[in-house]
Design a protein around this motif. Structure first.
Motif, short mmCIF file in Angstrom:
data_model
loop_
_atom_site.label_atom_id
_atom_site.label_comp_id
_atom_site.label_asym_id
_atom_site.label_seq_id
_atom_site.Cartn_x
_atom_site.Cartn_y
_atom_site.Cartn_z
N PRO A 101 45.81 -32.11 -17.95
CA PRO A 101 45.36 -30.83 -17.40
C PRO A 101 43.85 -30.78 -17.28
O PRO A 101 43.12 -31.53 -17.94
N GLU A 102 43.38 -29.87 -16.44
CA GLU A 102 41.97 -29.80 -16.08
C GLU A 102 41.04 -29.69 -17.31
O GLU A 102 40.02 -30.37 -17.39
N GLN A 103 41.40 -28.83 -18.24
CA GLN A 103 40.55 -28.63 -19.41
C GLN A 103 40.43 -29.90 -20.23
O GLN A 103 39.36 -30.25 -20.72
N ARG A 104 41.54 -30.62 -20.39
CA ARG A 104 41.52 -31.86 -21.16
C ARG A 104 40.69 -32.92 -20.45
O ARG A 104 39.99 -33.71 -21.09
N VAL A 105 40.77 -32.97 -19.13
CA VAL A 105 39.95 -33.92 -18.36
C VAL A 105 38.48 -33.66 -18.64
O VAL A 105 37.70 -34.61 -18.86
N ALA A 163 41.10 -41.37 -27.97
CA ALA A 163 42.56 -41.58 -27.85
C ALA A 163 43.29 -40.25 -27.97
O ALA A 163 44.29 -40.01 -27.27
N GLU A 164 42.84 -39.37 -28.85
CA GLU A 164 43.46 -38.07 -29.02
C GLU A 164 43.37 -37.26 -27.71
O GLU A 164 44.32 -36.59 -27.31
N LEU A 165 42.23 -37.34 -27.07
CA LEU A 165 42.02 -36.57 -25.84
C LEU A 165 42.83 -37.13 -24.67
O LEU A 165 43.04 -36.43 -23.68
N MET A 166 43.27 -38.36 -24.78
CA MET A 166 44.06 -38.96 -23.69
C MET A 166 45.56 -38.77 -23.88
O MET A 166 46.35 -39.20 -23.07
N ARG A 167 45.95 -38.12 -24.96
CA ARG A 167 47.35 -37.78 -25.17
C ARG A 167 47.66 -36.45 -24.47
O ARG A 167 46.82 -35.56 -24.39
N LEU A 168 48.88 -36.32 -23.99
CA LEU A 168 49.28 -35.05 -23.41
C LEU A 168 49.26 -33.97 -24.48
O LEU A 168 49.79 -34.17 -25.57
N PRO A 169 48.65 -32.82 -24.20
CA PRO A 169 48.58 -31.75 -25.21
C PRO A 169 49.95 -31.12 -25.47
O PRO A 169 50.85 -31.23 -24.67
#
Length: 460
Positions: free
Chosen positions: A430-434, A454-460
Motif C-alpha cells: 500500500p501507498e503508505q508502506r511504500v 524486511a519488516e517494511l516489505m511484508r504485507l501489513p
C-alpha cells in the motif's frame, strides 16, 4: 596456500568500515538498494516467483525471514532464494556491465537474511556490508571477462556467489580468515547455464540461487566449516581455470586492481527498460532516431545492429515465441516491441505479448552482427552498438551508443530512481508502506536495526 587475491579480497570485505567509504559511494549504494527492493516487490506476484514461494512454503516451516512483498516467511536460505529470484524476476534490476553481474539481486537477499537472523546489524553496518558485496563480485566478473558469458555460463549465477558471500560475511562480521572460507564455499557452488534464456523460468532463479549459496558460505564459515582457500587462484579446479577452460583467458590482477580506491559500486547501472541489459543501447539508439524524425514500423526495410561478439551471442539469436523470458532476452524482439509499442517496459510484456505476430514479423527484420572492432574494445564497451535503420524509400538512419540511460556514465537522478521504485513497489505494498520503505532506505544509516527494511516489505 598461494591465495593472494582471494585473501586480499577477504581482508578488504572483513575490514571495510562505513566511515572509510567515500560519501558518494554511500549515497549511491542507498539508491541501488532502493532500486533493487522495488524490483523485488514487483516480482512478488509474478508466476515463476509464486511457484517458487508455494513450493518452498509447502516444505519449509522455519519462518525466520520474510518473503518480500508477501506475508510469507521461510528459512533464511529459502528466503534468500525467493527474494533473489524476485529482484531478477522481470529484467528490471541493476547490472554491472563490465563485470556482467546483477549485483543487488545476489547481495541484498543474503544480507537482509543475516540482518533478520541476528537482529544486531545497524544501518551503517548494513551499508558497509552491502558495499563489500557490490565491490567483490564485479571484480570477479572483470577477471573473467565477457568470454565467460560467451562460453555459455550465466555470470550472474556463477560470479554472483562471491558478491553474496562477501556481503553476508561482512554482515556476520567474520574475520579475514573465515571470509576466505566463505568465498571458497560459495565459489564451489557456482553454477548457471545461459541456455535458460531461451524460455525457461529457471533463468529468473539463478540470482536467488547465487544469493543462497553466498549465504550458506558465510554461515558455514562462521562455524568453522572450511572452503577452497585458493578458490580463485588454483590451477586445477579453481574457479578461474575451470570456468575459462584455460590458464590464461582471465586476469587475476583485476580481482584487486584499485581495491579500496576505485569503487566498483559506482560502476553499477540501472535499467529503465524491462529487458536484459544488453538490449538497452539499441533501444536508446532507436529512441534517439525517432526523436529526430519519427518513422513507422511499416516503413522499415531492415535494421542492422552492429555490436560486440558477447552481445551478439547473448541476445542476437533468431527469436522463437517460447515464453516471456525469451522475449525479454532477445534483442530483435525487444527492438520490435519498442518500435511498435513506443516503449519496452512492464506494460509491454503482459499476457501473450511474447507471441504477438506483429512484433515477431518486425523482429525478423532486425539483423544482429558482431563487429570485431567493437569486440576489441573489451568488456567496458560490451554494450556499444551502431544501429542502422534502412527505410523502404531508401533513407538510411544511423545512431551509435556506448552506454544506455541509467548507466554508470549517465547515472539516473535520485528523483528518477525514486519514481521507478514507487511505481514498482505499489504492485505489492500500500501507498503508505511504500513511502515508509523509501524513507527507511534513503535514511538507512540512521536505522538502529537494518532488519526494519524486511519488516517494511511484508504485507501489513
Amino acid at each position: 596456500m598461494a591465495n593472494p587475491y582471494t585473501r586480499a579480497m577477504a581482508e578488504f570485505a572483513a575490514g571495510l568500515q562505513y566511515r572509510a567509504i567515500p560519501a558518494e559511494v554511500r549515497e549511491r549504494i542507498k539508491l541501488l538498494i532502493l532500486d533493487a527492493l522495488g524490483c523485488a516487490l514487483y516480482g512478488a506476484k509474478l508466476e515463476w516467483c509464486r511457484i517458487l514461494q508455494d513450493t518452498l512454503g509447502a516444505i519449509d516451516r522455519d519462518g525466520s525471514c520474510g518473503v518480500w512483498g508477501t506475508g510469507r516467511r521461510l528459512s533464511a536460505p529459502h528466503a534468500g532464494l525467493v527474494n533473489g529470484t524476485q529482484v531478477q524476476g522481470f529484467e528490471l534490476d541493476d547490472v554491472h556491465r563490465a563485470g556482467v553481474l546483477h549485483v543487488g539481486a545476489v547481495v541484498l537477499p543474503a544480507l537482509l537474511a543475516v540482518a533478520e537472523l541476528r537482529r544486531n546489524l545497524s544501518g551503517e553496518e548494513f551499508l558497509a556490508a552491502a558495499v563489500a558485496g557490490y565491490e567483490i563480485g564485479p571484480r570477479v566478473g572483470l577477471c573473467m571477462g565477457p568470454e565467460h558469458i560467451g562460453q555459455g555460463w550465466h555470470s550472474g549465477a556463477t560470479v554472483g556467489v562471491f558478491s553474496a558471500a562477501a556481503g553476508a560475511a561482512r554482515g556476520l562480521r567474520l574475520d579475514p580468515g573465515r571470509t576466505v572460507h566463505a568465498l571458497g564455499i560459495a565459489g564451489t557452488q557456482a553454477a548457471g547455464l545461459m541456455a535458460a534464456q531461451y524460455g525457461a523460468m529457471v533463468k529468473r532463479m539463478h540470482a536467488g540461487r547465487a544469493s543462497q549459496s553466498g549465504l550458506y558460505g558465510a554461515l558455514l564459515a562462521e562455524q568453522g566449516f572450511t572452503g577452497i582457500e585458493d578458490v580463485l587462484e588454483s590451477e586445477y579446479g579453481g574457479f578461474c581455470t575451470t570456468f575459462s577452460r584455460s590458464r590464461d583467458r582471465f586476469d587475476l590482477a583485476e580481482l584487486t586492481s584499485g581495491l579500496g580506491a576505485v569503487w566498483q559500486t559506482m560502476g553499477v547501472a540501472l535499467k529503465f527498460y524491462a529487458c536484459v541489459g544488453s538490449n538497452h543501447t539499441t533501444l536508446d539508439a532507436l529512441r534517439h532516431l525517432q526523436s529526430k524524425g519519427p518513422f513507422q514500423a511499416d516503413e522499415i526495410e531492415k535494421i542492422e545492429v552492429h555490436c560486440s561478439q558477447a552481445t551478439a551471442d547473448h541476445v542476437g539469436w533468431k527469436y522463437e515465441p517460447k515464453s516471456l523470458t525469451a522475449a525479454q532476452l532477445n534483442l530483435p524482439f525487444c527492438a520490435a516491441t519498442f518500435l511498435l509499442e513506443g516503449d519496452c517496459s512492464v506494460a509491454q510484456f503482459g499476457g501473450n505479448a511474447f507471441a504477438d505476430p506483429q512484433r515477431i514479423a518486425l523482429a525478423d527484420k532486425v539483423e544482429v552482427k558482431a563487429d570485431p572492432a567493437i569486440t576489441a574494445k573489451g568488456a567496458k564497451f560490451r554494450h556499444k552498438v551502431r544501429v542502422a535503420v534502412h527505410l523502404r524509400d531508401g533513407e538510411r538512419l544511423e545512431c551509435e551508443r556506448e552506454a544506455p540511460r541509467g548507466s554508470e556514465r549517465d547515472f539516473a537522478s535520485a528523483a528518477e530512481i525514486t519514481r521507478k521504485f514507487e511505481q514498482l513497489a505499489r504492485h505489492a505494498l500500500p501507498e503508505q508502506r511504500v513511502a515508509e520503505l523509501r524513507d527507511a532506505v534513503l535514511g538507512l544509516e540512521k536505522l538502529a536495526d537494518a532488519a526494519r527494511l524486511a519488516e517494511l516489505m511484508r504485507l501489513p
